[in-house]
Scaffold this motif. Structure first.
Motif, PDB file in Angstrom:
ATOM      1  N   MET A 121       0.831  -1.205   0.000  1.00  0.00           N
ATOM      2  CA  MET A 121       0.000   0.000   0.000  1.00  0.00           C
ATOM      3  C   MET A 121       0.863   1.250   0.000  1.00  0.00           C
ATOM      4  SD  MET A 121      -2.772  -1.248   2.855  1.00  0.00           S
ATOM      5  CE  MET A 121      -3.333   0.404   3.220  1.00  0.00           C
ATOM      6  N   LEU A 122       1.920   1.248   0.808  1.00  0.00           N
ATOM      7  CA  LEU A 122       2.793   2.412   0.918  1.00  0.00           C
ATOM      8  C   LEU A 122       3.579   2.624  -0.370  1.00  0.00           C
ATOM      9  CD1 LEU A 122       3.627   4.596   2.931  1.00  0.00           C
ATOM     10  CD2 LEU A 122       5.474   3.110   3.688  1.00  0.00           C
ATOM     11  N   SER A 123       4.119   1.549  -0.912  1.00  0.00           N
ATOM     12  CA  SER A 123       4.929   1.678  -2.130  1.00  0.00           C
ATOM     13  C   SER A 123       4.084   2.102  -3.328  1.00  0.00           C
ATOM     14  CB  SER A 123       5.634   0.353  -2.437  1.00  0.00           C
ATOM     15  OG  SER A 123       4.699  -0.678  -2.691  1.00  0.00           O
ATOM     16  N   ASP A 124       2.793   1.757  -3.333  1.00  0.00           N
ATOM     17  CA  ASP A 124       1.916   2.127  -4.451  1.00  0.00           C
ATOM     18  C   ASP A 124       1.603   3.616  -4.481  1.00  0.00           C
ATOM     19  OD1 ASP A 124       1.835  -0.464  -5.302  1.00  0.00           O
ATOM     20  OD2 ASP A 124      -0.129  -0.924  -4.447  1.00  0.00           O
ATOM     21  N   THR A 125       1.592   4.261  -3.320  1.00  0.00           N
ATOM     22  CA  THR A 125       1.205   5.682  -3.257  1.00  0.00           C
ATOM     23  C   THR A 125       2.399   6.634  -3.110  1.00  0.00           C
ATOM     24  OG1 THR A 125       0.869   5.426  -0.880  1.00  0.00           O
ATOM     25  CG2 THR A 125      -1.057   5.195  -2.280  1.00  0.00           C
ATOM     26  N   GLU A 126       3.559   6.098  -2.753  1.00  0.00           N
ATOM     27  CA  GLU A 126       4.728   6.954  -2.528  1.00  0.00           C
ATOM     28  C   GLU A 126       5.101   7.817  -3.737  1.00  0.00           C
ATOM     29  OE1 GLU A 126       7.798   4.380  -1.113  1.00  0.00           O
ATOM     30  OE2 GLU A 126       7.489   4.950   0.983  1.00  0.00           O
ATOM     31  N   PRO A 127       5.101   7.288  -4.969  1.00  0.00           N
ATOM     32  CA  PRO A 127       5.523   8.120  -6.115  1.00  0.00           C
ATOM     33  C   PRO A 127       4.736   9.412  -6.254  1.00  0.00           C
ATOM     34  CG  PRO A 127       5.418   5.812  -6.750  1.00  0.00           C
ATOM     35  CD  PRO A 127       4.835   5.895  -5.379  1.00  0.00           C
ATOM     36  N   TYR A 128       3.406   9.351  -6.055  1.00  0.00           N
ATOM     37  CA  TYR A 128       2.575  10.549  -6.205  1.00  0.00           C
ATOM     38  C   TYR A 128       2.949  11.612  -5.182  1.00  0.00           C
ATOM     39  CZ  TYR A 128      -1.542  13.557  -5.892  1.00  0.00           C
ATOM     40  OH  TYR A 128      -2.375  14.646  -5.831  1.00  0.00           O
ATOM     41  N   PHE A 129       3.103  11.212  -3.921  1.00  0.00           N
ATOM     42  CA  PHE A 129       3.382  12.183  -2.870  1.00  0.00           C
ATOM     43  C   PHE A 129       4.834  12.674  -2.917  1.00  0.00           C
ATOM     44  CE2 PHE A 129      -0.296   9.808  -1.234  1.00  0.00           C
ATOM     45  CZ  PHE A 129      -1.171  10.868  -1.140  1.00  0.00           C
ATOM     46  N   PHE A 130       5.730  11.844  -3.387  1.00  0.00           N
ATOM     47  CA  PHE A 130       7.102  12.317  -3.588  1.00  0.00           C
ATOM     48  C   PHE A 130       7.146  13.365  -4.698  1.00  0.00           C
ATOM     49  CE2 PHE A 130       9.104   8.185  -1.812  1.00  0.00           C
ATOM     50  CZ  PHE A 130       9.083   8.745  -0.538  1.00  0.00           C
ATOM     51  N   THR A 131       6.281  13.193  -5.718  1.00  0.00           N
ATOM     52  CA  THR A 131       6.204  14.179  -6.802  1.00  0.00           C
ATOM     53  C   THR A 131       5.670  15.506  -6.281  1.00  0.00           C
ATOM     54  OG1 THR A 131       5.815  12.420  -8.420  1.00  0.00           O
ATOM     55  CG2 THR A 131       5.248  14.652  -9.091  1.00  0.00           C
ATOM     56  N   LEU A 132       4.650  15.454  -5.414  1.00  0.00           N
ATOM     57  CA  LEU A 132       4.131  16.677  -4.794  1.00  0.00           C
ATOM     58  C   LEU A 132       5.226  17.403  -4.024  1.00  0.00           C
ATOM     59  CD1 LEU A 132       0.630  15.752  -3.292  1.00  0.00           C
ATOM     60  CD2 LEU A 132       1.102  17.306  -5.183  1.00  0.00           C
TER      61      LEU A 132
ATOM     62  N   SER B 118       8.385  17.205  -4.488  1.00  0.00           N
ATOM     63  CA  SER B 118       9.356  17.719  -5.456  1.00  0.00           C
ATOM     64  C   SER B 118       8.871  19.032  -6.070  1.00  0.00           C
ATOM     65  CB  SER B 118       9.593  16.672  -6.547  1.00  0.00           C
ATOM     66  OG  SER B 118      10.444  17.171  -7.547  1.00  0.00           O
ATOM     67  N   GLU B 119       7.560  19.106  -6.373  1.00  0.00           N
ATOM     68  CA  GLU B 119       7.013  20.338  -6.960  1.00  0.00           C
ATOM     69  C   GLU B 119       7.055  21.493  -5.956  1.00  0.00           C
ATOM     70  OE1 GLU B 119       6.159  20.944 -10.130  1.00  0.00           O
ATOM     71  OE2 GLU B 119       7.080  18.987 -10.382  1.00  0.00           O
ATOM     72  N   MET B 120       6.760  21.197  -4.694  1.00  0.00           N
ATOM     73  CA  MET B 120       6.852  22.233  -3.670  1.00  0.00           C
ATOM     74  C   MET B 120       8.289  22.716  -3.544  1.00  0.00           C
ATOM     75  SD  MET B 120       4.337  20.481  -0.847  1.00  0.00           S
ATOM     76  CE  MET B 120       4.692  21.654   0.457  1.00  0.00           C
ATOM     77  N   SER B 121       9.225  21.805  -3.637  1.00  0.00           N
ATOM     78  CA  SER B 121      10.639  22.165  -3.571  1.00  0.00           C
ATOM     79  C   SER B 121      11.026  23.065  -4.738  1.00  0.00           C
ATOM     80  CB  SER B 121      11.488  20.895  -3.570  1.00  0.00           C
ATOM     81  OG  SER B 121      12.862  21.209  -3.549  1.00  0.00           O
ATOM     82  N   ARG B 122      10.502  22.769  -5.930  1.00  0.00           N
ATOM     83  CA  ARG B 122      10.797  23.593  -7.124  1.00  0.00           C
ATOM     84  C   ARG B 122      10.274  25.006  -6.946  1.00  0.00           C
ATOM     85  NH1 ARG B 122       8.518  21.313 -12.398  1.00  0.00           N
ATOM     86  NH2 ARG B 122       9.649  23.111 -13.243  1.00  0.00           N
ATOM     87  N   ILE B 123       9.041  25.109  -6.451  1.00  0.00           N
ATOM     88  CA  ILE B 123       8.442  26.442  -6.268  1.00  0.00           C
ATOM     89  C   ILE B 123       9.249  27.256  -5.261  1.00  0.00           C
ATOM     90  CG2 ILE B 123       6.409  27.671  -5.432  1.00  0.00           C
ATOM     91  CD1 ILE B 123       4.720  25.311  -6.492  1.00  0.00           C
ATOM     92  N   LEU B 124       9.617  26.643  -4.146  1.00  0.00           N
ATOM     93  CA  LEU B 124      10.370  27.352  -3.106  1.00  0.00           C
ATOM     94  C   LEU B 124      11.784  27.679  -3.553  1.00  0.00           C
ATOM     95  CD1 LEU B 124       9.170  25.340   0.024  1.00  0.00           C
ATOM     96  CD2 LEU B 124       8.592  27.698  -0.563  1.00  0.00           C
ATOM     97  N   ARG B 125      12.325  26.864  -4.458  1.00  0.00           N
ATOM     98  CA  ARG B 125      13.668  27.145  -4.973  1.00  0.00           C
ATOM     99  C   ARG B 125      13.657  28.422  -5.825  1.00  0.00           C
ATOM    100  NH1 ARG B 125      14.546  22.416  -7.022  1.00  0.00           N
ATOM    101  NH2 ARG B 125      14.273  22.852  -9.237  1.00  0.00           N
ATOM    102  N   HIS B 126      12.556  28.628  -6.558  1.00  0.00           N
ATOM    103  CA  HIS B 126      12.447  29.818  -7.391  1.00  0.00           C
ATOM    104  C   HIS B 126      11.898  31.015  -6.628  1.00  0.00           C
ATOM    105  CE1 HIS B 126      12.835  26.754 -10.513  1.00  0.00           C
ATOM    106  NE2 HIS B 126      13.143  27.738 -11.361  1.00  0.00           N
ATOM    107  N   LEU B 127      11.027  30.736  -5.653  1.00  0.00           N
ATOM    108  CA  LEU B 127      10.397  31.823  -4.893  1.00  0.00           C
ATOM    109  C   LEU B 127      10.598  31.575  -3.396  1.00  0.00           C
ATOM    110  CD1 LEU B 127       7.069  31.835  -6.921  1.00  0.00           C
ATOM    111  CD2 LEU B 127       8.902  33.518  -7.124  1.00  0.00           C
ATOM    112  N   PRO B 128      11.818  31.720  -2.911  1.00  0.00           N
ATOM    113  CA  PRO B 128      12.096  31.425  -1.498  1.00  0.00           C
ATOM    114  C   PRO B 128      11.395  32.368  -0.527  1.00  0.00           C
ATOM    115  CG  PRO B 128      13.996  32.465  -2.538  1.00  0.00           C
ATOM    116  CD  PRO B 128      13.027  32.175  -3.635  1.00  0.00           C
ATOM    117  N   ASP B 129      10.989  33.540  -0.985  1.00  0.00           N
ATOM    118  CA  ASP B 129      10.353  34.520  -0.095  1.00  0.00           C
ATOM    119  C   ASP B 129       8.826  34.492  -0.188  1.00  0.00           C
ATOM    120  OD1 ASP B 129      12.874  35.433   0.731  1.00  0.00           O
ATOM    121  OD2 ASP B 129      13.011  36.798  -0.982  1.00  0.00           O
ATOM    122  N   ILE B 130       8.274  33.449  -0.771  1.00  0.00           N
ATOM    123  CA  ILE B 130       6.823  33.360  -0.918  1.00  0.00           C
ATOM    124  C   ILE B 130       6.147  33.394   0.447  1.00  0.00           C
ATOM    125  CG2 ILE B 130       6.849  30.827  -0.899  1.00  0.00           C
ATOM    126  CD1 ILE B 130       4.511  30.876  -2.869  1.00  0.00           C
ATOM    127  N   GLU B 131       5.064  34.156   0.547  1.00  0.00           N
ATOM    128  CA  GLU B 131       4.303  34.271   1.786  1.00  0.00           C
ATOM    129  C   GLU B 131       3.069  33.380   1.684  1.00  0.00           C
ATOM    130  OE1 GLU B 131       5.125  35.870   4.506  1.00  0.00           O
ATOM    131  OE2 GLU B 131       6.968  36.691   3.649  1.00  0.00           O
TER     132      GLU B 131
END
Length: 297
Positions: free
Chosen positions: A38-49, A51-64
């Motif tokens: 169950m855990l291995s089946d859902t991990e890819p989706y949440f790891f992608t989320l 990763s996307e949050m990391s991308r946004i914060l990397r470009h906009l570190p001062d986001i409020e």
């Protein structure tokens, strides 16, 4: 020394218990395999989320954003802290429940301004018996963690957080370090820390351009709730896996102890039977001797 009948009765009782511990070991083993899948089946989706949050914060570190607020305007003792505590519904799992409840009680005592959210019947009984107020009992069996239940839990907590009825949210659960080692831990769920998503890239990697519509804040407000759902679901599944692993180890230890006891009782039974036979032989010989003396007289 107990007689042979008493020892036989005790051996039968231990054999009956041995069958139960063996069955529980096999059941927990099967559930552990299911939960890991169950855990291995859902991990890819949440790891992608993540990763996307990391991308946004990397470009906009001062986001409020409300989900990344620091609460610096409030003193630590004034902040309302929510604790999600994940325990099991049943015992016979070694120290699994004890470790979770001990850690939870330590934090509840350290921070009096709190709200308690409990999953698992053992946790509910534990806090009720000690007169500790439970603000919300999620009456879901932790034996069947699902994404829908994780979403319902997350929605309720996010609503309290957005209304500023909670300043911080922590989750106390058990994670699996490896096949034989578990660790009870507390993780901050809200507010999120930007440093946790700080992924350093090599200097020669160019920064791609991002188009976030309608706004970076709106995009983040859409992603973060799903990330929180994923974190809670992961904690539920991992706790469930640890519970089954702990029960397997406890049943394995109980089975070994039962076998050791049976071995010792088998030796005692043979001694008791030998003593009974020796006693009978002694009585026969004594009787024969008495008969000989009687004939001589």
């Amino acid at each position: 020394m107990a007689n042979a009948k008493e020892i036989q009765d005790r051996m039968k009782s231990i054999n009956d218990t041995l069958k139960i511990t063996n069955a529980m070991y096999m059941i927990s083993s099967s559930k552990l395999k299911k939960s890991k899948k169950m855990l291995s089946d859902t991990e890819p989706y949440f790891f992608t989320l993540q990763s996307e949050m990391s991308r946004i914060l990397r470009h906009l570190p001062d986001i409020e954003d409300i989900y990344f607020k620091t609460n610096e305007e409030k003193k630590p003792e004034e902040r309302m802290v929510g604790y999600i505590v994940i325990t099991a519904d049943k015992g016979l799992a070694g120290s699994y429940n004890h470790n979770v409840l001990k850690l939870a009680e330590e934090h509840l005592k350290a921070h009096k301004n709190n709200k308690l959210f409990v999953l698992g019947e053992l946790g509910r009984h534990y806090f009720e018996q000690r007169g500790i107020e439970i603000d919300k009992q999620f009456h879901y069996t932790v034996q069947n963690p699902t994404l829908n239940r994780a979403r319902n839990i997350a929605e309720e907590l996010l609503e309290l957080y957005r209304k500023e009825e909670l300043d911080e949210v922590y989750i106390i659960y058990t994670s699996m370090v490896n096949a034989i080692q578990e660790e009870t831990q507390i993780r901050q769920l809200l507010p999120l820390k930007k440093a946790s998503f700080n992924v350093k890239l090599p200097a020669d990697i160019p920064m791609e351009e991002l188009a976030l519509k309608p706004s970076p804040e709106a995009v983040m407000d859409r992603i973060v709730p799903d990330y929180v759902v994923g974190f809670i679901y992961g904690a539920l599944v991992e706790s469930y896996s640890c519970e089954q692993n702990a029960r397997m180890m406890a049943m394995e230890a109980a089975t070994k102890s039962a076998k050791d006891m049976l071995h010792e009782l088998d030796i005692l039974y043979n001694r008791a039977r030998q003593a009974a036979i020796t006693q009978e032989i002694t009585e026969v010989i004594a009787g024969a001797k008495a008969q000989k003396r009687k004939k001589r007289q």
